[in-house]
Design an enzyme around this catalytic site. Structure first.
Site, PDB file in Angstrom:
ATOM      1  N   GLY A 199      -3.800  -4.788  -2.472  1.00  0.00           N
ATOM      2  CA  GLY A 199      -4.163  -5.257  -1.191  1.00  0.00           C
ATOM      3  C   GLY A 199      -5.686  -5.348  -0.966  1.00  0.00           C
ATOM      4  N   ALA A 225      -1.623  -9.880   7.148  1.00  0.00           N
ATOM      5  CA  ALA A 225      -2.543  -9.771   8.213  1.00  0.00           C
ATOM      6  C   ALA A 225      -2.743 -10.962   9.008  1.00  0.00           C
ATOM      7  CB  ALA A 225      -3.769  -9.044   8.016  1.00  0.00           C
ATOM      8  N   GLY A 252      -4.140 -11.476  12.692  1.00  0.00           N
ATOM      9  CA  GLY A 252      -5.533 -11.421  13.706  1.00  0.00           C
ATOM     10  C   GLY A 252      -6.882 -11.511  13.280  1.00  0.00           C
ATOM     11  N   HIS A 302       5.266  -3.221  16.617  1.00  0.00           N
ATOM     12  CA  HIS A 302       5.285  -4.435  17.124  1.00  0.00           C
ATOM     13  C   HIS A 302       6.276  -4.856  18.108  1.00  0.00           C
ATOM     14  CE1 HIS A 302       3.814  -8.450  17.949  1.00  0.00           C
ATOM     15  NE2 HIS A 302       2.898  -8.044  17.313  1.00  0.00           N
ATOM     16  N   GLU A 313      -4.107   2.035   3.979  1.00  0.00           N
ATOM     17  CA  GLU A 313      -2.935   2.402   4.750  1.00  0.00           C
ATOM     18  C   GLU A 313      -2.213   3.375   4.324  1.00  0.00           C
ATOM     19  OE1 GLU A 313      -0.964  -0.904   6.506  1.00  0.00           O
ATOM     20  OE2 GLU A 313       0.824   0.424   7.315  1.00  0.00           O
ATOM     21  N   ARG A 345      -3.476   3.149  16.682  1.00  0.00           N
ATOM     22  CA  ARG A 345      -4.526   2.163  15.979  1.00  0.00           C
ATOM     23  C   ARG A 345      -4.992   1.389  16.919  1.00  0.00           C
ATOM     24  NH1 ARG A 345      -3.711  -2.739  12.353  1.00  0.00           N
ATOM     25  NH2 ARG A 345      -1.816  -3.031  13.928  1.00  0.00           N
TER      26      ARG A 345
HETATM   27  C1  LIG Z   1       2.315  -8.461   9.733  1.00  0.00           C
HETATM   28  C2  LIG Z   1       1.075  -7.817   9.662  1.00  0.00           C
HETATM   29  C3  LIG Z   1       0.028  -8.146  10.178  1.00  0.00           C
HETATM   30  C4  LIG Z   1      -1.287  -7.490  10.679  1.00  0.00           C
HETATM   31  N1  LIG Z   1      -2.170  -7.974  11.094  1.00  0.00           N
HETATM   32  C5  LIG Z   1      -3.442  -7.000  10.834  1.00  0.00           C
HETATM   33  C6  LIG Z   1      -4.621  -7.493  11.420  1.00  0.00           C
HETATM   34  O1  LIG Z   1      -4.704  -8.731  12.193  1.00  0.00           O
HETATM   35  N2  LIG Z   1      -5.970  -6.937  11.375  1.00  0.00           N
HETATM   36  C7  LIG Z   1      -5.775  -5.694  10.682  1.00  0.00           C
HETATM   37  O2  LIG Z   1      -6.654  -5.065  10.498  1.00  0.00           O
HETATM   38  N3  LIG Z   1      -4.566  -5.021  10.122  1.00  0.00           N
HETATM   39  C8  LIG Z   1      -3.398  -5.808  10.270  1.00  0.00           C
HETATM   40  N4  LIG Z   1      -2.474  -5.518   9.597  1.00  0.00           N
HETATM   41  C9  LIG Z   1      -2.515  -4.142   8.851  1.00  0.00           C
HETATM   42  C10 LIG Z   1      -3.209  -4.391   7.550  1.00  0.00           C
HETATM   43  O3  LIG Z   1      -2.827  -5.647   6.999  1.00  0.00           O
HETATM   44  C11 LIG Z   1      -2.937  -3.399   6.565  1.00  0.00           C
HETATM   45  O4  LIG Z   1      -3.031  -2.114   7.199  1.00  0.00           O
HETATM   46  C12 LIG Z   1      -3.676  -3.426   5.136  1.00  0.00           C
HETATM   47  O5  LIG Z   1      -3.793  -4.593   4.870  1.00  0.00           O
HETATM   48  C13 LIG Z   1      -3.197  -2.539   4.241  1.00  0.00           C
HETATM   49  O6  LIG Z   1      -3.877  -2.684   2.966  1.00  0.00           O
HETATM   50  P1  LIG Z   1      -3.856  -1.981   1.746  1.00  0.00           P
HETATM   51  O7  LIG Z   1      -4.859  -2.324   0.973  1.00  0.00           O
HETATM   52  O8  LIG Z   1      -4.027  -0.392   2.116  1.00  0.00           O
HETATM   53  O9  LIG Z   1      -2.451  -2.024   1.196  1.00  0.00           O
HETATM   54  P2  LIG Z   1      -1.455  -3.482   1.198  1.00  0.00           P
HETATM   55  O10 LIG Z   1      -2.219  -4.484   1.489  1.00  0.00           O
HETATM   56  O11 LIG Z   1      -0.115  -3.185   1.785  1.00  0.00           O
HETATM   57  O12 LIG Z   1      -1.309  -3.347  -0.605  1.00  0.00           O
HETATM   58  C14 LIG Z   1      -0.383  -2.809  -1.148  1.00  0.00           C
HETATM   59  C15 LIG Z   1      -0.443  -2.839  -2.485  1.00  0.00           C
HETATM   60  O13 LIG Z   1       0.220  -1.633  -3.395  1.00  0.00           O
HETATM   61  C16 LIG Z   1       0.963  -2.270  -4.046  1.00  0.00           C
HETATM   62  N5  LIG Z   1       2.260  -1.249  -4.639  1.00  0.00           N
HETATM   63  C17 LIG Z   1       2.835  -0.496  -3.627  1.00  0.00           C
HETATM   64  N6  LIG Z   1       3.475   0.661  -4.240  1.00  0.00           N
HETATM   65  C18 LIG Z   1       3.117   0.308  -5.646  1.00  0.00           C
HETATM   66  C19 LIG Z   1       3.726   0.989  -6.786  1.00  0.00           C
HETATM   67  N7  LIG Z   1       4.626   1.986  -6.755  1.00  0.00           N
HETATM   68  N8  LIG Z   1       3.224   0.423  -8.006  1.00  0.00           N
HETATM   69  C20 LIG Z   1       2.379  -0.645  -7.915  1.00  0.00           C
HETATM   70  N9  LIG Z   1       2.029  -1.158  -6.974  1.00  0.00           N
HETATM   71  C21 LIG Z   1       2.452  -0.825  -5.707  1.00  0.00           C
HETATM   72  C22 LIG Z   1       1.797  -3.578  -3.581  1.00  0.00           C
HETATM   73  O14 LIG Z   1       2.109  -4.380  -4.863  1.00  0.00           O
HETATM   74  C23 LIG Z   1       0.510  -4.027  -2.927  1.00  0.00           C
HETATM   75  O15 LIG Z   1      -0.196  -4.772  -3.969  1.00  0.00           O
HETATM   76  C24 LIG Z   1      -1.092  -6.162   9.576  1.00  0.00           C
HETATM   77  C25 LIG Z   1      -0.013  -5.863   8.749  1.00  0.00           C
HETATM   78  C26 LIG Z   1       1.003  -6.669   8.860  1.00  0.00           C
HETATM   79  C27 LIG Z   1       2.192  -6.344   8.067  1.00  0.00           C
END
Ligand SMILES: Cc1cc2nc3c(=O)[nH]c(=O)nc-3n(C[C@H](O)[C@H](O)[C@H](O)COP(=O)(O)OP(=O)(O)OC[C@H]3O[C@@H](n4cnc5c(N)ncnc54)[C@H](O)[C@@H]3O)c2cc1C
Length: 533
Positions: free
Chosen positions: A20, A52, A54, A243, A374, A385
């Protein structure tokens, strides 16, 4: 082959689990300092980041200030934010947005400036966005340099099972434990050992622990569970943001219905068309997200229904077509004509404020193990948040994490044992896995959702403890697969959420208990250590 028995595809300087926003930026930053592997258990487009909508919060406008963004964040966090983390992260917002723009994120503009939106509880317009699909645009901009970089190896459909630490190998003497690598499940269902000087867990949240969630299937809390099993404490897991309006589907899968519809005049009703929000708050449908979510939850529990309705018909066909063409199209695809009928909705788990306790650079008590995005809990969000602060946190953490480890000396790695699959028997009854998945998610939704009570939490704890015992014994007796690994992790996360909720004897931010409806004068984090369960 290297001297320790590894070949080039099984040893890395930096092993990043998760692609992500957090994982991708960390990979970009570390590639010039060593060999990087970035892993995801699905594809690059399956992450919370990709969904995401917004945008990303940060101060870029002349009439805004970092101090005001900090104040808004502290206000939303209901007394539980860590102000040092808030300052560190928020003060980098403008810089992160500029960097993303330079990387090619197609942010909406207005003349020479970014077009900024204003979201709930922000005192200014400060959300940079790319239409209503910001996450995807940010993800694509961060991904391009990753796939082109010869120093980065990408593994898709590889799943991290557990991290390997010196303590697990019996090589831990004194001082902090050290992370040495990870076991990965390959697409061929084999388990391989990857050694790494630094392992970064960027695995996102755990929305799938609830029946209804806006999160994609990958959000099963794997990184949090792995870090916990390795010995890291977790913090504030009881604070789950729901939500209020996600599309209801009996299968549990769901998607967001934007709050802008309520902003423009759509209202919430029960199955008989009765508009209930004015009974709960004088602002009715425009009350803050947690109040609306609680009201819907209360009506559902009172009436015994599994969903309520959002009626967008008062907006009229012309306005809906002009301002909400995407939602109109998406819902038509689901067989719902929002110009003619109300939308079935349900509140859904959306964001996890808690996670592995870290500092803003993702440090954990285990050397060489870092948690960012996250999956981590820095104290930025406190008990609730502020909208669009989460992408910002992911990116700042990735940047600071890379900064903190890029110059570390490259110590030799010991050889690591292969995964031990001796004694496992072929699977006999996969129905157990399905049954337990459903039971965990239903239990969490019914007893540990938006409104909690001592009795509901006790019931949940009893059931979850039994389920976890069953899963643990099944796990060690059978070959592992993705669903079994996720189930094991989810059951652990579920129990940790319940335990955290039980230890909070007040209602604060996103945690509401009917037994303790008021706020304690002093705010405390809930910290669980691995001995706690
Ligand atoms: C519908 C929606 C709308 C949102 N809108 C907003 C917004 O407008 N603004 C904002 O700031 N935030 C928003 N959020 C929250 C935000 O998107 C997330 O908090 C943020 O993107 C998390 O990023 P990350 O890199 O921590 O994890 P993620 O983007 O969730 O990435 C996780 C990664 O880990 C990998 N993974 C997980 N477990 C394993 C494993 N065991 N082995 C290998 N790979 C694994 C997955 O495959 C993925 O690639 C939204 C969330 C959602 C669901």
């Amino acid at each position: 082959m290297s001297t320790n028995g590894y070949n080039d595809s099984t040893v890395f300087d930096y092993l990043i689990i998760g692609s992500g926003a957090a994982g991708l930026l960390a990979a970009n930053r570390l590639a010039e300092h060593g060999r990087v592997a970035i892993i995801n258990k699905g594809t690059f487009s399956e992450s919370n980041t990709w969904y995401a909508q917004g945008g990303i919060a940060g101060v870029t406008a002349m009439d805004d200030s970092v101090e005001e963004h900090i104040a808004d964040t502290l206000q939303a966090g209901a007394g539980l934010c860590h102000e040092d983390a808030v300052r560190e992260i928020i003060s980098r917002g403008g810089h992160i947005i500029r960097e993303l723009a330079e990387l090619g994120t197609p942010f909406d503009t207005e003349g020479e400036h970014l077009h900024l939106t204003r979201e709930a509880a922000h005192s200014h317009r400060r959300i940079a966005h790319a239409k209503d699909a910001t996450g995807r645009a940010v993800g694509e901009a961060l991904l391009r340099p990753v796939v082109d970089n010869p120093n980065i190896t990408c593994f898709q459909h590889y799943m991290a099972v557990d991290v390997i630490t010196a303590r697990h190998l019996g090589r831990y003497m004194q001082g902090p434990d050290r992370c040495l690598g990870t076991y990965l499940l390959t697409p061929k269902s084999e388990v391989v050992t990857i050694a790494a000087r630094h392992t970064i867990l960027a695995t996102g949240g755990a929305g799938k622990v609830y029946l209804y969630t806006s999160n994609p299937h990958v959000a099963t809390g794997d990184g949090i569970a792995m870090a916990w099993r390795a010995g890291c404490p977790v913090m504030n897991l009881e604070f789950i943001q729901f939500h209020p309006t996600c599309l209801f589907s009996p299968s549990g899968s769901t998607e967001l219905i934007t709050e802008a519809l309520r902003g423009e005049g759509a209202y919430l009703t029960d199955a008989h068309g009765y508009r209930f929000m004015p009974e709960y708050d004088e602002r009715a449908e425009l009350a803050p997200r947690d109040i609306v979510a609680r009201a819907i939850d209360h009506e559902m529990k009172k009436q015994g229904g599994d969903h309520m309705y959002l009626d967008a018909r008062p907006l009229g066909k012309a306005k809906l077509e002009e301002h909400f063409p995407n939602i109109l199209k998406r819902l038509k695809h689901n067989g719902i004509d929002i110009c003619k009928e109300p939308i079935p909705i349900v509140p859904a788990a959306h964001y996890m404020c808690g996670g592995v306790q870290t500092d803003v650079a993702g440090r954990t008590p285990i050397d060489g193990l870092h948690v960012i995005g996250e999956a981590a809990c820095t104290g930025l969000h406190g008990a609730n948040r502020l909208a669009s602060n989460s992408l910002l946190e992911c990116l700042v953490m990735a940047e600071l994490c890379a900064e903190s480890i890029k110059d570390e000396a490259k110590v030799p790695l010991p050889s690591l044992p292969e995964w031990d699959a001796s004694g496992v028997e072929p699977e006999s009854e996969r129905v157990q896995i399905k049954q337990n998945w459903e039971e965990i998610r239903t239990t969490m939704s019914n007893y540990v959702g938006i409104v909690r009570s001592d009795e509901r939490l006790r019931r949940a704890r009893r059931r979850l403890a039994m389920i976890r015992e069953e899963i643990t014994s099944y796990y060690w007796q059978h070959p592992i697969g993705r669903d079994l690994i996720e189930l094991r992790n989810l059951s652990l996360i579920a129990e940790m959420i319940v335990k955290s909720a039980q230890s909070r004897k007040e209602s604060r931010g996103l945690h509401y208990s009917t037994d303790y409806p008021s706020l304690l004068t002093e705010a405390h984090d809930t910290i669980l250590t691995p001995e706690a369960l």
